[in-house]
Design an enzyme around this catalytic site. Structure first.
Site, PDB file in Angstrom:
ATOM      1  N   HIS A   1       0.854  -1.194   0.000  1.00 44.67           N
ATOM      2  CA  HIS A   1       0.000   0.000   0.000  1.00 44.67           C
ATOM      3  C   HIS A   1       0.889   1.244   0.000  1.00 44.67           C
ATOM      4  O   HIS A   1       1.939   1.264   0.645  1.00 44.67           O
ATOM      5  CB  HIS A   1      -0.914  -0.014   1.231  1.00 44.67           C
ATOM      6  CG  HIS A   1      -1.976   1.030   1.160  1.00 44.67           C
ATOM      7  ND1 HIS A   1      -1.723   2.342   1.471  1.00 44.67           N
ATOM      8  CD2 HIS A   1      -3.269   0.973   0.769  1.00 44.67           C
ATOM      9  CE1 HIS A   1      -2.832   3.045   1.283  1.00 44.67           C
ATOM     10  NE2 HIS A   1      -3.784   2.231   0.855  1.00 44.67           N
TER      11      HIS A   1
ATOM     12  N   GLU B   1      -3.812   1.525  -7.476  1.00 44.24           N
ATOM     13  CA  GLU B   1      -4.146   2.655  -6.613  1.00 44.24           C
ATOM     14  C   GLU B   1      -3.205   3.816  -6.926  1.00 44.24           C
ATOM     15  O   GLU B   1      -2.130   3.930  -6.292  1.00 44.24           O
ATOM     16  CB  GLU B   1      -3.984   2.258  -5.148  1.00 44.24           C
ATOM     17  CG  GLU B   1      -4.909   1.159  -4.700  1.00 44.24           C
ATOM     18  CD  GLU B   1      -5.303   1.329  -3.243  1.00 44.24           C
ATOM     19  OE1 GLU B   1      -6.496   1.507  -2.985  1.00 44.24           O
ATOM     20  OE2 GLU B   1      -4.416   1.328  -2.370  1.00 44.24           O
TER      21      GLU B   1
END
Ligand code: PEP
Length: 262
Positions: free
Chosen positions: A97, A169
């Site tokens: 992430h 993302e």
């Protein structure tokens, strides 16, 4: 055309909710969402809440994900939690992430080791990749994607790639970013095609077609449908908007309608 791939709606709660609050949320969610695997609903809960939730969860309705873990299985690593210690609680784990890459300086090597550790422990890694605003401005989106994908999957064999989920993302679209801007569906479709081409280059076309690719970045109940309609996007990773159970349930219902209509 119906996609052969499953749809995933993953909530990333980040560093929010005590175990008690997480439990109340799950209770609310389980009253509202039907049992079923399409979409597969996943809650990436804080590590401290995983055990409590795992005792309460109905796995026919949703599953749990780790937000983070250390890649070694055990040993003298004060303060760390290994995936082997929490694998009985979770089916999935977020890896790479952008908040871990850029706030906690996780290296490409750490990320590759975490992907391998998850697979070794029977947990599906959700490998998050995406370019920064600067990389985008410099026309380096495709290079950033290739770089993060190839390094993150460095330890993953052709046999194991079917155990991996990719989440695209773009860092500039994540709501925790000061100047976050929602991504346009056309940008996401293009990135999804780049990811699939890169996967085909690494593992062959048929295998690349089977890997789920999710989108994450400022998705909310109003925008979810538009993102879910993008060709080749197999679900969503949702941060901020997943903190309100009713909003998250609404997104799950949207995904069920859109993906089952196709
Ligand atoms: C995330 O951090 O994974 C994310 C997608 O966050 P948000 O939905 O808040 O942009």
């Amino acid at each position: 055309m119906t996609s052969p791939r499953k749809t995933y709606i993953i909530a990333n709660w980040k560093m929010n909710f005590t175990p008690g609050e997480a439990s109340l949320y799950l209770n609310r969610l389980q009253k509202r969402i039907p049992a079923g695997r399409n979409p597969q609903v996943v809650l990436a809960a804080p590590t401290v809440a995983l055990q409590t939730l795992s005792l309460q969860i109905d796995r026919r309705q949703c599953k749990l994900a780790a937000q983070n873990f250390y890649w070694r299985d055990y040993g003298a690593f004060t303060g760390e939690t290994s995936i082997s210690q929490i694998r009985s609680f979770v089916d999935y784990a977020l890896v790479g992430h952008s908040e871990r890459r850029y706030i906690f300086n996780e290296s490409q090597e750490d990320i590759a080791q975490k992907v391998a550790a998850a697979i070794r422990n029977g947990v599906t890694p959700v490998l998050c990749i995406g370019e920064t605003a600067l990389e985008r401005k410099d026309g380096e989106t495709a290079a950033a994607i290739y770089n993060q994908l190839t390094s993150g999957l460095h330890e993953v064999s052709k046999e194991d790639i079917s155990k991996v989920i990719i989440a695209y993302e773009p860092v500039w679209a994540i709501s925790s970013n000061k100047n976050a801007k929602p991504a346009k569906p056309a940008d996401i479709e293009k990135a999804q095609m780049i990811i699939r081409q890169d996967l085909a280059h690494l593992y062959g076309k048929d295998i690349a077609e089977a890997v789920p690719i999710l989108y994450g970045g400022s998705v909310n109940a109003d925008t979810a449908a538009g993102y879910l309609e993008i060709e080749g996007i197999d679900g969503l990773l949702i941060g901020g908007a997943s903190l309100i159970a009713d909003t998250f349930c609404a997104i799950v219902e949207t995904a069920k309608r859109i993906k089952n209509e196709r």
